[in-house]
Design a protein around this motif. Sequence first.
Motif, PDB file in Angstrom:
ATOM      1  N   LEU A  39      28.381  60.209  69.828  1.00 22.96           N
ATOM      2  CA  LEU A  39      28.898  60.092  71.188  1.00 22.96           C
ATOM      3  C   LEU A  39      27.872  60.586  72.195  1.00 22.96           C
ATOM      4  CD1 LEU A  39      32.511  61.507  70.627  1.00 22.96           C
ATOM      5  CD2 LEU A  39      31.870  59.090  70.843  1.00 22.96           C
ATOM      6  N   ARG A  40      27.807  59.912  73.345  1.00 28.45           N
ATOM      7  CA  ARG A  40      26.916  60.321  74.435  1.00 28.45           C
ATOM      8  C   ARG A  40      27.695  60.303  75.739  1.00 28.45           C
ATOM      9  NH1 ARG A  40      23.158  57.101  75.980  1.00 28.45           N
ATOM     10  NH2 ARG A  40      21.377  58.496  76.206  1.00 28.45           N
ATOM     11  N   TRP A  41      27.243  61.093  76.691  1.00 27.38           N
ATOM     12  CA  TRP A  41      27.894  61.135  77.998  1.00 27.38           C
ATOM     13  C   TRP A  41      26.890  61.607  79.042  1.00 27.38           C
ATOM     14  CZ3 TRP A  41      28.569  64.302  73.875  1.00 27.38           C
ATOM     15  CH2 TRP A  41      28.219  65.655  74.040  1.00 27.38           C
ATOM     16  N   ARG A  42      27.181  61.242  80.284  1.00 25.07           N
ATOM     17  CA  ARG A  42      26.307  61.663  81.379  1.00 25.07           C
ATOM     18  C   ARG A  42      26.433  63.173  81.563  1.00 25.07           C
ATOM     19  NH1 ARG A  42      22.069  59.720  83.497  1.00 25.07           N
ATOM     20  NH2 ARG A  42      22.969  57.714  84.150  1.00 25.07           N
ATOM     21  N   GLY A  48      24.256  64.090  77.518  1.00 28.08           N
ATOM     22  CA  GLY A  48      24.689  64.964  76.443  1.00 28.08           C
ATOM     23  C   GLY A  48      24.939  64.130  75.200  1.00 28.08           C
ATOM     24  N   GLU A  49      24.761  64.737  74.031  1.00 23.88           N
ATOM     25  CA  GLU A  49      24.928  63.994  72.775  1.00 23.88           C
ATOM     26  C   GLU A  49      25.690  64.823  71.751  1.00 23.88           C
ATOM     27  OE1 GLU A  49      20.911  61.184  72.779  1.00 23.88           O
ATOM     28  OE2 GLU A  49      20.990  62.940  71.465  1.00 23.88           O
ATOM     29  N   MET A  50      26.413  64.122  70.883  1.00 25.49           N
ATOM     30  CA  MET A  50      27.160  64.758  69.803  1.00 25.49           C
ATOM     31  C   MET A  50      26.907  63.969  68.513  1.00 25.49           C
ATOM     32  SD  MET A  50      31.320  65.274  69.506  1.00 25.49           S
ATOM     33  CE  MET A  50      31.369  66.169  71.061  1.00 25.49           C
ATOM     34  N   GLU A  54      28.950  67.071  64.297  1.00 26.80           N
ATOM     35  CA  GLU A  54      29.621  67.799  65.374  1.00 26.80           C
ATOM     36  C   GLU A  54      30.946  67.143  65.747  1.00 26.80           C
ATOM     37  OE1 GLU A  54      25.571  69.428  67.632  1.00 26.80           O
ATOM     38  OE2 GLU A  54      26.353  67.425  68.034  1.00 26.80           O
ATOM     39  N   TYR A  55      30.969  65.826  65.729  1.00 27.88           N
ATOM     40  CA  TYR A  55      32.189  65.066  66.002  1.00 27.88           C
ATOM     41  C   TYR A  55      33.255  65.440  64.966  1.00 27.88           C
ATOM     42  CZ  TYR A  55      34.724  60.638  67.181  1.00 27.88           C
ATOM     43  OH  TYR A  55      35.629  59.679  67.579  1.00 27.88           O
TER      44      TYR A  55
END
Length: 607
Positions: A39-42, A48-50, A54-55
Motif C-alpha cells: 500500500l502507498r499513500w500521499r 508513505g509505503e507499507m 506490515e500490512y
Amino acid sequence: MRCPVTEITRRELDEAVEGQTIASRALQTFAEHPDRVALRWREGDGWGEMTWREYEQQVAVAAAGFQRLGVEPGDRVVLMVRNVPEFHIADLALVFLGATAVSIYNSSAPDQVAYLTAHSGAKLAVAGDAGFLARFEAVREDVPDLDTIVMLDDAVPADPASGVVSKAELLEGHEPADLAALASACSPDDPVTVIYTSGTTGPPKGALISHRNVVWTAEGLLRMIDIDPVGLRVVSYLPMAHIAERLCTHYLGVLGGLEVTTCPEPGRVAEYAREVHPEIMFGVPRVWEKIHAGVQAALAADPEKKASFDEAVAAAIPITERRSLGQATDEDLATWNFLDSVAFSQVRELVGLDAMKVAISGAAPIAGELISWFRALGVPLSEIYGMSESTALMAWEPYRVRAGTVGRAFAGTEMFLTEEGEVCIRGGNVFLGYLDDPEKTAETIDPDGTLHSGDIGTIDEEGYLTIIDRKKELIITAGGKNISPANLETALRQIPLVGQACAIGDQRPFVSALVVLDPDVAPAWAKEQGIDFDTLADLAQDPAVLAEIDRGLEEVMAEFNHAEQVKKVRVLAEEWLPDSEELTPTSKLKRRGIHQKYADEIAALYS
C-alpha cells in the motif's frame, strides 16, 4: 443465441479455487511477498509505503480490535471511509473475522446512511473522518441497533457515552489476532460483502457476494490478462462501495499482490496517475472522457498541431485494430512506431498512462470511438460489462478488442440471450442473492443458477456482446417505436462540446435531449473562436456554441434512422456530478430525477 465457450472453462476455475477464501489467499500473499510494497499513500511532498509484512501485522491487530469491540462471524459492519490504507486494513480484518463488510458511498446523505445501516442490520460502523461521523450521528435515532462507531481520524476525540471509539482502541493496546486460525474458520460460501445497487429503479438492494464469488472472479480475471500481477501498480480512487473498484484494487490487490496507491479524492486521479504511472486502471467512462477532453483542450491552443495529431490518430486506428487481431503487417508496425515516436508517446507520458498494461472502462456505456482513440495512442483500453450481482464481470476481452462491443463471455461463464434478447449468464461469479429479499432474488436468479441481467443485447458469430439498453429504460415514443437512450447518449457525447447527455422521448412525438457542456473543451473552443464569456452559463446561451452543437448533432445522428434521431437539444451549463439529483454514485443517469429537475426545460423542447 449462445456465446461460444471461452478458452478458460468453469471446471478449470472451480478446481483452481476449490476451498479457497480471500483470507487463505491473503495468507499466501503475505508469506510469498513480505518485503514488497502493498500500500502507498500521499505523505507530505512524498509517499508513505507499507509492505505486505506490515500490512499483515496491521490486519492482525485490527482483527483483534474488532473482536474486542464485539464483532463476531456473520456480523455486518458498515464502512464510510475514503480510499486510504486504513480502509484496506479494516476491511481485510473483517474478512478474517468472518464478518461482512458493507461500504457506503462517501457522498451519501444522512437518510441514505440510515437506510443502508438499518437494512444491513449493522451493529458497528467505521467512519473515516469527522464529516462521516456527523452523518452517522445525525441518524442514530433511526438506527437503534448501531451500538458502536469506530472513528479513524485521530483528530476526533472518542465519546464513550455515545459509543464512538477511537482509532487507537482498534489498533493499539492488545495482542494481534492469529490470522491463520481465523482463516481456517472461513468458508468459501460465507458472504464477504454486501454491495448495494444504485437504486435507479427503486430502493437499493443489497447484493450478497461470497468469498467464492470474489476468488473465482479474480482468478478468472488474472488468467484472462495472463500477466504476472505481483507488484503491478494501480491507483485506488473510486468508491469502495462500487464492486468494480472493490474487486480491482482491494480484493485483487490482496489476491494478486498488486501495489496499490490510495487516492482519497477521486478528482485527483489524473494528478496521481501522472506520478504513479499505473499499470492497471479501471475507470467509469467519464474518467476516460475527461482525459480525452484534457488532451483535446491542450491541443486546441495550436490548431495546426491538433490537426496533425488528429491525422495521426486516424491513421493509427485501423493499424491498431489489425494489430489487436494479430493481422498487422511489418509496414503497419513501422508506421505506428513512427507515429508513436513523434506524437503518441509524449501524450501517454504527459497523462501518466505510458506504463499501462490493462486499461478498463465500465459501469456505463462508452463510445467505441473513444476506445479506438485510446488504443490508437497505445493505451490498451477495453470495455468491460458486469453488475454487482455478477461480482463485476460478465463479459470482457482485454486484447482482441472490438470497439463498440463489451467483449466476450467472461472466463468460465456461459452467456446466452433469452427470446427477448435479455443477457443471462451462469458461472461462479453469480452472487448469493439479495439481503433479506427472497422475492427480488427469485426474479434475478433462476433455480439452475442463471443470472438475469435486465439488459438487452446482441451476440455476433464470434461471441462479442453488444448491449442495447436496460429493459426498463427503453424509450417508447408516442408512435410506438422502441429506442435505446444509452446509444443516443453515447453518440451525443461524441460532440466535442458536449460532456454529458440524457435522451428524452418516452411517450413523446420525437426524441430530444438535455446536453451538458464539457467544462474543459467548451471554454477552450470558445477562446479559439474569439467568443467573449465569463461563465459556462454564458456559453450555454451563445449562438455560436448552439450552432456548433447543432452541427455536431447532425453528424452523430446520421447513423440512426429517422425515428430514433434526436431532433432537438437543450444545452445546460452545470456539470452533473456523482451522487446527485442527476447521477448515481457510479455515474449512471437518474432519469427520474433529471425529468423532475428539468421539467420546464423538457417541456420547452416540445412546446
